[in-house]
Design a protein around this motif. Structure first.
Motif, PDB file in Angstrom:
ATOM      1  N   PHE A  52       0.857  -1.173   0.000  1.00 19.45           N
ATOM      2  CA  PHE A  52       0.000   0.000   0.000  1.00 19.45           C
ATOM      3  C   PHE A  52       0.899   1.231   0.000  1.00 19.45           C
ATOM      4  N   ARG A  53       0.319   2.372  -0.277  1.00 20.69           N
ATOM      5  CA  ARG A  53       1.083   3.619  -0.200  1.00 20.69           C
ATOM      6  C   ARG A  53       0.194   4.736   0.311  1.00 20.69           C
ATOM      7  N   GLN A  54       0.844   5.719   0.916  1.00 22.51           N
ATOM      8  CA  GLN A  54       0.117   6.849   1.473  1.00 22.51           C
ATOM      9  C   GLN A  54       0.897   8.123   1.216  1.00 22.51           C
ATOM     10  N   ALA A  55       0.288   9.017   0.455  1.00 19.39           N
ATOM     11  CA  ALA A  55       0.877  10.322   0.188  1.00 19.39           C
ATOM     12  C   ALA A  55       0.371  11.305   1.236  1.00 19.39           C
ATOM     13  N   PRO A  56       1.079  12.406   1.446  1.00 18.86           N
ATOM     14  CA  PRO A  56       0.649  13.382   2.448  1.00 18.86           C
ATOM     15  C   PRO A  56      -0.765  13.877   2.184  1.00 18.86           C
ATOM     16  N   GLY A  57      -1.594  13.839   3.209  1.00 21.42           N
ATOM     17  CA  GLY A  57      -2.957  14.330   3.097  1.00 21.42           C
ATOM     18  C   GLY A  57      -3.923  13.390   2.407  1.00 21.42           C
ATOM     19  N   GLN A  68       9.954   5.528   2.483  1.00 20.54           N
ATOM     20  CA  GLN A  68       9.624   6.709   1.680  1.00 20.54           C
ATOM     21  C   GLN A  68      10.154   6.566   0.262  1.00 20.54           C
ATOM     22  N   VAL A  69       9.277   6.830  -0.693  1.00 18.73           N
ATOM     23  CA  VAL A  69       9.657   6.904  -2.106  1.00 18.73           C
ATOM     24  C   VAL A  69       9.340   8.303  -2.595  1.00 18.73           C
ATOM     25  N   ALA A 121       5.236   8.713  -2.163  1.00 19.14           N
ATOM     26  CA  ALA A 121       4.436   8.307  -1.016  1.00 19.14           C
ATOM     27  C   ALA A 121       5.303   7.483  -0.069  1.00 19.14           C
ATOM     28  N   VAL A 122       4.753   7.216   1.099  1.00 16.48           N
ATOM     29  CA  VAL A 122       5.334   6.200   1.974  1.00 16.48           C
ATOM     30  C   VAL A 122       4.705   4.867   1.584  1.00 16.48           C
ATOM     31  N   TYR A 123       5.534   3.890   1.330  1.00 18.44           N
ATOM     32  CA  TYR A 123       5.068   2.576   0.893  1.00 18.44           C
ATOM     33  C   TYR A 123       5.133   1.599   2.073  1.00 18.44           C
ATOM     34  N   TYR A 124       4.031   0.872   2.261  1.00 16.26           N
ATOM     35  CA  TYR A 124       3.906  -0.079   3.352  1.00 16.26           C
ATOM     36  C   TYR A 124       3.655  -1.481   2.811  1.00 16.26           C
TER      37      TYR A 124
END
Length: 126
Positions: free
Chosen positions: A35-40, A121-122, A90-93
């Motif tokens: 999964f990935r999560q970008a700021p906001g 972090q990518v 994004a941060v990748y998990y």
């Protein structure tokens, strides 16, 4: 326990390979995903791979550019990312689930996973 690594800073069009190492003897019992999560933004599904590597799923935004794979002998899942774009930043998990459901819609839901890595972090520059 999951330990993600391999993130970094890369120019658009470049490549990165993420790794997620799992501890414990039962890695092959888990479906593994990224999964990935970008700021906001909310955490979003990237890719998943079944226990026996026979089934993979990808988000439409990464299809044809990213490849998920796993090595059960090494307790590791990988995400090869090619043709990177700034919007991939994004941060990748990595995440693991023992669920028997390997359908795409089921595996896209973060709450269906009970093990998560710490994130890597990518950053893709334009």
């Amino acid at each position: 326990q999951l330990q993600a690594s391999g993130g970094g800073l890369v120019q658009a069009g470049g490549s990165l390979r993420l790794s997620c190492a799992a501890s414990g003897p039962t890695f092959s019992a888990y479906v593994m995903s990224w999964f990935r999560q970008a700021p906001g933004k909310e955490r979003g599904f990237v890719a998943a791979i079944s226990r026996d590597v026979a089934i993979t799923h990808y988000a439409d935004s990464v299809k044809g550019r990213f490849t998920i794979s796993r090595d059960n002998a090494k307790n590791t899942v990988y995400l090869q990312m090619d043709s990177l774009k700034p919007e991939d930043t994004a941060v990748y998990y990595c995440a693991a689930t023992q669920a028997n459901n390997v359908g795409s819609y089921y595996l896209r839901v973060p709450s269906h996973y009970n093990h998560w890595g710490q994130g890597t972090q990518v950053t893709v520059s334009s």
